[in-house]
Scaffold this motif. Structure first.
Motif, PDB file in Angstrom:
ATOM      1  N   HIS A  16       0.874  -1.110  -0.128  1.00  0.00           N
ATOM      2  CA  HIS A  16       0.040   0.031   0.008  1.00  0.00           C
ATOM      3  C   HIS A  16       0.888   1.262   0.026  1.00  0.00           C
ATOM      4  CE1 HIS A  16      -0.268   0.830   4.638  1.00  0.00           C
ATOM      5  NE2 HIS A  16       1.017   0.620   4.338  1.00  0.00           N
ATOM      6  N   HIS A  29       5.166   0.247  -0.310  1.00  0.00           N
ATOM      7  CA  HIS A  29       5.758  -0.792   0.363  1.00  0.00           C
ATOM      8  C   HIS A  29       4.871  -2.044   0.914  1.00  0.00           C
ATOM      9  CE1 HIS A  29       3.877   2.073   3.187  1.00  0.00           C
ATOM     10  NE2 HIS A  29       3.975   1.415   4.145  1.00  0.00           N
ATOM     11  N   HIS A  31       3.633  -4.998   3.601  1.00  0.00           N
ATOM     12  CA  HIS A  31       3.727  -5.664   5.176  1.00  0.00           C
ATOM     13  C   HIS A  31       3.189  -7.004   4.940  1.00  0.00           C
ATOM     14  CE1 HIS A  31       4.056  -1.599   6.876  1.00  0.00           C
ATOM     15  NE2 HIS A  31       3.231  -1.110   5.953  1.00  0.00           N
ATOM     16  N   GLU A 144      -0.111  -4.213  11.403  1.00  0.00           N
ATOM     17  CA  GLU A 144       0.487  -3.812   9.984  1.00  0.00           C
ATOM     18  C   GLU A 144       1.945  -4.255  10.508  1.00  0.00           C
ATOM     19  OE1 GLU A 144       0.631   0.391   7.614  1.00  0.00           O
ATOM     20  OE2 GLU A 144       1.706   0.465   9.802  1.00  0.00           O
TER      21      GLU A 144
HETATM   22 ZN   LIG Z   1       2.388   0.753   5.451  1.00  0.00          ZN
END
Ligand SMILES: [Zn+2]
Length: 158
Positions: A16, A29, A31, A144
């Motif tokens: 995102h 990037h 996660h 996250e």
């Molecule tokens: Zn992030």
């Protein structure tokens, strides 16, 4: 009557970027996200919360997350990189085709942990309240990173 909460957890790999908040999170990037769904209700005579079994709950929860988020890129609908584009080659060849980034999913608002928790929570509320109308509360915790998380919750009895 005993009231308890059961939880199921599922992970997703998702990229995102934030469109509205300046800083490093504006870079695309990814996660390894962990999402925990919690259901609160009365435990029945068989020892099951509202007669719900984990298998059925996980099927609904995982199907929604896998279909909409896992291995996707989540961008704000207004993000300029969420717009369809034409590649240089296609323009030179006179192609009229428009493309979007592979795996792109657009999202109303910035795809923050808070907004994701609310979106997943409202969807689970919609899907589960039909099947188990006696649910007392639903919560969704979105992690996250190992240290960043947001929790959405809704008390159905209020
Ligand atoms: Zn992030």
């Amino acid at each position: 009557v005993t009231v308890q909460e059961i939880t199921v957890k599922h992970n997703m790999e998702m990229a995102h970027r934030l469109w509205l908040t300046p800083g490093k999170c504006q870079q695309i990037h990814g996660h390894s996200w962990w999402v925990t769904l919690g259901i609160t209700g009365e435990v029945d005579a068989n020892g099951l919360l509202l007669g719900i079994n984990y298998t059925d709950l996980k099927r609904v929860f995982r199907a929604y997350m896998d279909r909409n988020f896992d291995h996707h890129l989540l961008l704000h609908t207004d993000d300029i990189y969420a717009m369809p584009f034409r590649s240089k080659i296609e323009i030179e060849e006179g192609s009229t085709g428009w493309r979007t980034l592979p795996g792109l999913r657009t999202f109303k608002g910035d795809p923050t942990t808070e907004n994701l928790a609310a979106t997943i929570g409202q969807q689970m509320q919609h899907e589960l309240m039909n099947q188990a109308p006696d649910i007392l509360a639903i919560s969704v915790l979105v992690q996250e990173t190992a240290v960043n998380a947001a929790k959405w919750s809704c008390n159905e009895s209020a």
